[in-house]
Write a protein that holds these residues in place. Structure first.
Motif, mmCIF file in Angstrom:
data_model
loop_
_atom_site.group_PDB
_atom_site.id
_atom_site.type_symbol
_atom_site.label_atom_id
_atom_site.label_comp_id
_atom_site.label_asym_id
_atom_site.label_seq_id
_atom_site.Cartn_x
_atom_site.Cartn_y
_atom_site.Cartn_z
ATOM 1 N N VAL A 128 0.678 -1.224 0.079
ATOM 2 C CA VAL A 128 0.107 0.014 -0.068
ATOM 3 C C VAL A 128 0.939 1.493 0.027
ATOM 4 O O VAL A 128 0.813 2.104 -0.877
ATOM 5 N N LEU A 129 1.886 1.324 0.959
ATOM 6 C CA LEU A 129 2.777 2.205 1.083
ATOM 7 C C LEU A 129 3.371 2.467 -0.480
ATOM 8 O O LEU A 129 3.630 3.844 -0.724
ATOM 9 N N LYS A 130 4.110 1.464 -1.034
ATOM 10 C CA LYS A 130 4.763 1.521 -2.166
ATOM 11 C C LYS A 130 3.559 2.195 -3.450
ATOM 12 O O LYS A 130 4.187 3.088 -4.196
ATOM 13 N N GLN A 131 2.425 1.696 -3.335
ATOM 14 C CA GLN A 131 1.241 2.405 -4.405
ATOM 15 C C GLN A 131 1.216 3.584 -4.112
ATOM 16 O O GLN A 131 0.885 4.473 -5.074
ATOM 17 N N GLN A 132 0.967 4.158 -2.766
ATOM 18 C CA GLN A 132 0.957 5.525 -2.579
ATOM 19 C C GLN A 132 2.065 6.418 -2.910
ATOM 20 O O GLN A 132 1.812 7.518 -3.378
#
Length: 91
Positions: A69-73
């Motif tokens: 999720v952090l990578k996508q954000q």
């Protein structure tokens, strides 16, 4: 916390004298309390929204990989920044 914040903000943004004048103008008059026309209190929509947000957060905590999720954000943030930079050059 919410009530204290509301009072703090109101103490800065509201005109106490004007509010007192409005209150004083109706003292001794009959005052009627009525519910909202739809029968719901003012915060009902906020409460419903918050319930939905909490459900999404709970589901995400069970099913999502926080690192992904952090990578996508971060990727989304970088992409938006690139679009802003590109738009600046187009002007």
């Amino acid at each position: 916390d919410w009530a204290k914040r509301t009072v703090d903000v109101a103490s800065i943004t509201e005109d106490a004298n004007a509010i007192n004048q409005v209150h004083d103008a109706v003292l001794g008059s009959k005052v009627f309390a009525v519910d909202a026309p739809d029968g719901e209190h003012d915060l009902e929509d906020v409460e419903e929204h918050l319930t939905g947000v909490n459900a999404i957060i709970e589901d995400a905590s069970l099913f999502e990989n926080p690192e992904e999720v952090l990578k996508q954000q971060n990727l989304r943030k970088e992409t938006l920044q690139e679009q802003v930079n590109t738009a600046k050059h187009d002007l």
